[in-house]
Design an enzyme around this catalytic site. Structure first.
Site, mmCIF file in Angstrom:
data_model
loop_
_atom_site.group_PDB
_atom_site.id
_atom_site.type_symbol
_atom_site.label_atom_id
_atom_site.label_comp_id
_atom_site.label_asym_id
_atom_site.label_seq_id
_atom_site.Cartn_x
_atom_site.Cartn_y
_atom_site.Cartn_z
ATOM 1 N N ASN A 155 35.432 -0.595 36.883
ATOM 2 C CA ASN A 155 34.860 0.668 36.895
ATOM 3 C C ASN A 155 33.790 0.916 35.934
ATOM 4 O O ASN A 155 33.231 -0.027 35.330
ATOM 5 C CB ASN A 155 36.125 1.732 36.336
ATOM 6 C CG ASN A 155 36.635 1.238 34.977
ATOM 7 O OD1 ASN A 155 35.765 1.332 34.043
ATOM 8 N ND2 ASN A 155 37.950 0.887 34.915
ATOM 9 N N ASP A 183 44.065 0.740 37.233
ATOM 10 C CA ASP A 183 45.627 1.015 37.588
ATOM 11 C C ASP A 183 46.036 -0.026 38.515
ATOM 12 O O ASP A 183 47.288 -0.252 38.440
ATOM 13 C CB ASP A 183 45.659 2.402 38.228
ATOM 14 C CG ASP A 183 45.388 3.469 37.432
ATOM 15 O OD1 ASP A 183 45.859 3.309 36.369
ATOM 16 O OD2 ASP A 183 44.666 4.441 37.820
ATOM 17 N N LYS A 187 36.561 -19.096 46.316
ATOM 18 C CA LYS A 187 35.763 -17.902 46.959
ATOM 19 C C LYS A 187 36.482 -17.726 48.511
ATOM 20 O O LYS A 187 36.244 -18.524 49.181
ATOM 21 C CB LYS A 187 34.290 -18.346 46.806
ATOM 22 C CG LYS A 187 33.260 -17.175 47.412
ATOM 23 C CD LYS A 187 31.756 -17.505 47.026
ATOM 24 C CE LYS A 187 31.426 -16.624 47.645
ATOM 25 N NZ LYS A 187 29.678 -16.711 48.141
ATOM 26 N N PRO A 207 50.320 -2.764 34.619
ATOM 27 C CA PRO A 207 51.309 -2.109 33.421
ATOM 28 C C PRO A 207 50.411 -0.993 32.897
ATOM 29 O O PRO A 207 49.145 -1.068 32.774
ATOM 30 C CB PRO A 207 51.479 -3.218 32.614
ATOM 31 C CG PRO A 207 50.489 -4.250 32.786
ATOM 32 C CD PRO A 207 50.063 -4.083 33.982
ATOM 33 N N ASP A 208 51.190 0.195 32.358
ATOM 34 C CA ASP A 208 50.332 1.265 31.624
ATOM 35 C C ASP A 208 50.325 0.770 30.311
ATOM 36 O O ASP A 208 51.569 0.925 29.646
ATOM 37 C CB ASP A 208 51.042 2.435 31.997
ATOM 38 C CG ASP A 208 50.269 3.669 31.581
ATOM 39 O OD1 ASP A 208 49.847 3.524 30.235
ATOM 40 O OD2 ASP A 208 49.921 4.774 32.241
ATOM 41 N N ILE A 209 49.659 0.482 29.519
ATOM 42 C CA ILE A 209 49.469 -0.197 28.241
ATOM 43 C C ILE A 209 49.849 0.828 27.336
ATOM 44 O O ILE A 209 50.801 1.001 26.412
ATOM 45 C CB ILE A 209 48.146 -0.775 27.932
ATOM 46 C CG1 ILE A 209 47.746 -1.761 28.665
ATOM 47 C CG2 ILE A 209 47.787 -1.060 26.447
ATOM 48 C CD1 ILE A 209 46.356 -1.847 28.895
ATOM 49 N N PHE A 224 43.550 9.457 26.407
ATOM 50 C CA PHE A 224 42.621 9.952 27.070
ATOM 51 C C PHE A 224 42.855 10.385 28.521
ATOM 52 O O PHE A 224 43.365 9.515 29.217
ATOM 53 C CB PHE A 224 41.409 9.265 27.026
ATOM 54 C CG PHE A 224 40.628 9.222 26.066
ATOM 55 C CD1 PHE A 224 39.390 10.135 25.675
ATOM 56 C CD2 PHE A 224 40.994 8.460 24.750
ATOM 57 C CE1 PHE A 224 38.602 9.895 24.582
ATOM 58 C CE2 PHE A 224 40.194 8.815 23.541
ATOM 59 C CZ PHE A 224 38.972 9.527 23.232
ATOM 60 N N LYS A 282 50.171 14.092 31.883
ATOM 61 C CA LYS A 282 50.071 12.911 31.288
ATOM 62 C C LYS A 282 50.676 12.624 29.818
ATOM 63 O O LYS A 282 51.382 11.675 29.364
ATOM 64 C CB LYS A 282 48.496 12.290 31.147
ATOM 65 C CG LYS A 282 48.254 11.479 32.411
ATOM 66 C CD LYS A 282 46.539 11.112 32.625
ATOM 67 C CE LYS A 282 46.471 11.343 33.853
ATOM 68 N NZ LYS A 282 45.193 10.961 34.245
ATOM 69 N N LYS A 326 53.485 10.155 29.584
ATOM 70 C CA LYS A 326 53.248 8.884 28.851
ATOM 71 C C LYS A 326 54.030 9.090 27.286
ATOM 72 O O LYS A 326 53.695 8.106 26.419
ATOM 73 C CB LYS A 326 51.922 8.412 28.727
ATOM 74 C CG LYS A 326 51.119 8.285 30.134
ATOM 75 C CD LYS A 326 49.813 7.802 29.800
ATOM 76 C CE LYS A 326 49.286 7.835 31.140
ATOM 77 N NZ LYS A 326 48.642 6.560 31.757
HETATM 78 O O1 C5P Z 1 46.871 7.469 33.839
HETATM 79 P P1 C5P Z 1 45.559 7.421 33.479
HETATM 80 O O2 C5P Z 1 45.096 6.332 33.698
HETATM 81 O O3 C5P Z 1 44.898 8.860 33.810
HETATM 82 O O4 C5P Z 1 45.799 7.650 31.957
HETATM 83 C C1 C5P Z 1 44.871 7.616 31.105
HETATM 84 C C2 C5P Z 1 45.333 7.072 29.610
HETATM 85 O O5 C5P Z 1 46.117 6.076 29.705
HETATM 86 C C3 C5P Z 1 44.039 6.516 28.878
HETATM 87 O O6 C5P Z 1 44.411 6.754 27.659
HETATM 88 C C4 C5P Z 1 44.163 4.876 29.320
HETATM 89 O O7 C5P Z 1 43.597 4.229 28.107
HETATM 90 C C5 C5P Z 1 45.764 4.831 29.157
HETATM 91 N N1 C5P Z 1 45.913 3.863 30.271
HETATM 92 C C6 C5P Z 1 46.552 2.616 29.984
HETATM 93 N N2 C5P Z 1 47.006 1.581 30.565
HETATM 94 C C7 C5P Z 1 46.857 1.931 32.089
HETATM 95 C C8 C5P Z 1 46.462 3.066 32.599
HETATM 96 C C9 C5P Z 1 45.892 3.892 31.423
HETATM 97 O O8 C5P Z 1 46.841 2.471 28.456
HETATM 98 N N3 C5P Z 1 47.154 0.936 32.913
#
Ligand code: C5P
Length: 402
Positions: free
Chosen positions: A210, A278, A288, A307-309, A325, A339, A343
């Site tokens: 991105n 995501d 390739k 994974p959502d860190i 953020f 969020k 989270k």
């Molecule tokens: O759900 P979204 O991507 O909009 O959430 C944004 C927030 O979650 C940001 O703080 C981003 O750094 C964190 N995030 C993360 N891991 C992910 C997706 C988002 O830490 N896989």
């Protein structure tokens, strides 16, 4: 108010014409309540006499590493332990180079190596010497090691040149010395910051990513270090220099980022500024990928969730104070508050990426901070580094209340 009341300062005087200002500096430090011991290099003694500094500091000046009489009175290790701050003014280009190398061939350089106290340098030299890449590289290395640089100022120089390299005035140096003892908002805290995009491989030459530049996360890391924190900055691929005193860990994918963050735990504060992908391709092709005539015009790429860190770390038993953020293009505050809850965050920072002036890759930002009680605080549009300082101050206040 005497901002340096009972503080013990070793003043190192190097061999530069600015040494004449050191006499005034001893007085200004003592005016602020400091006890001052002076150490002079051989060069320093060519510019100003030890007798002057002895009279002003009220103590014999320390000159030689190998002088048995002086060592018997207060040896170099004792002096290094005695100091609450070692301030070298003037710090010449040569002295900076020797300190960078860890050379200890005279009393002052030995003392800087031996002390646990903070060390500050007030560079003073000809503008071309200051600008020279070797001096600049030395200044950078010293800064990364936590040595503070006071100045230099720019202006007319004793040699007739005009430019950067003038030693700051005694009064300014005394104030900066006093600032070293001020408690800062994040002293003693470990802050973990994620920044930049992540990159998810499709095959050995292609990936999904991105537009995140990493600027916001890097500015936050710089601001947190300035506020006294130990900072770990876990970043995806970006083109940005590492801020001073920041421990940087480079990663590529979201899964790497999570692993690096888990390895950096525990921390007191997590600020997740990374734009994490995501989804990632379910399989990474080992070679390739070729255009496949059988598939006609299209290609289907199967993606799986990353994974959502932030959510993962904010759910741990040893969870840090967690700040996320929310970059949104619509329903900014509604999505951001959702969020925050989903989270398990303490604060969420909402920014409107539909506005190109403050979106991804821009120089400026404007944000709204939302807390668990859904109270909102807005910070008006300004540079990312200013926003970062304001945001870090806001977060630190909440963290210190928690
Ligand atoms: O759900 P979204 O991507 O909009 O959430 C944004 C927030 O979650 C940001 O703080 C981003 O750094 C964190 N995030 C993360 N891991 C992910 C997706 C988002 O830490 N896989």
């Amino acid at each position: 108010m005497q901002r340096l009341y009972r503080k013990r300062i070793v003043l190192g005087v190097g061999g530069g014409i600015a040494a004449y200002k050191s006499a005034e500096l001893v007085r200004r430090l003592r005016d602020q309540g400091a006890e001052v011991r002076v150490v002079m290099t051989r060069g320093g003694r060519e510019f100003i006499t030890p007798l002057t500094l002895q009279a002003l500091s009220g103590h014999p000046v320390h000159l030689d590493l190998l002088d048995p009489a002086a060592e018997a009175a207060m040896g170099h290790i004792e002096l290094a332990r005695w100091a609450d701050l070692v301030l070298v003014a003037p710090a010449t280009a040569d002295l900076m180079a020797r300190l960078t190398q860890g050379i200890a061939d005279d009393l002052l350089t030995t003392l800087v190596l031996a002390t646990d106290a903070p060390v500050a340098l007030a560079p003073a030299m000809n503008q071309a010497m200051w600008r020279d890449p070797s001096t600049q590289a030395n200044a950078e290395v010293l800064g990364k090691r936590g040595i503070r640089l006071f100045g230099p100022a720019a202006g007319s120089q004793a040699c007739g040149d005009v430019g950067p390299g003038r030693m700051l005035e005694a009064e300014q140096l005394a104030q900066l010395a006093a600032d070293c003892f001020q408690r800062r908002a994040l002293d003693g805290r470990h802050v973990l910051i994620t920044a930049g995009p992540t990159r998810e491989n499709i095959d050995p030459v292609r990936y999904i990513t991105n537009h995140s530049s990493g600027k916001m996360g890097f500015s936050l890391a710089e601001a947190a270090a300035e506020a006294g924190a130990k900072v770990t900055l876990v970043t995806g691929p970006v083109h940005l220099p590492t801020p001073d005193r920041v421990n940087r860990v480079d990663v590529i994918s979201a899964r790497d980022m999570l692993a690096a963050c888990e390895a950096a735990m525990p921390c007191d504060l997590l600020i997740a500024a990374a734009a994490v992908a995501d989804y990632r391709p379910e399989v990474v092709a080992p070679h390739k990928m070729k255009k496949d005539p059988a598939s006609g015009e299209g290609l289907l790429l199967q993606l799986v969730r990353n994974p959502d860190i932030l959510a993962t770390l904010a759910r741990r038993d040893d969870r840090p104070f967690s700040v996320g953020f929310a970059a949104e293009t619509e329903h900014l505050l509604e999505y951001a508050s959702r969020k925050l809850r989903d989270k398990n965050l303490d604060l969420i920072v909402a920014n409107d990426v539909a506005n190109p002036a403050i979106g991804f890759n821009s120089e400026e930002n404007a944000i709204t901070i939302i807390d668990r009680d859904l109270r909102q605080t807005s910070l008006a549009q300004t540079s990312k580094s200013k926003i970062a300082r304001q945001l870090v101050a806001f977060i630190a206040e909440r963290l210190n209340q928690a």
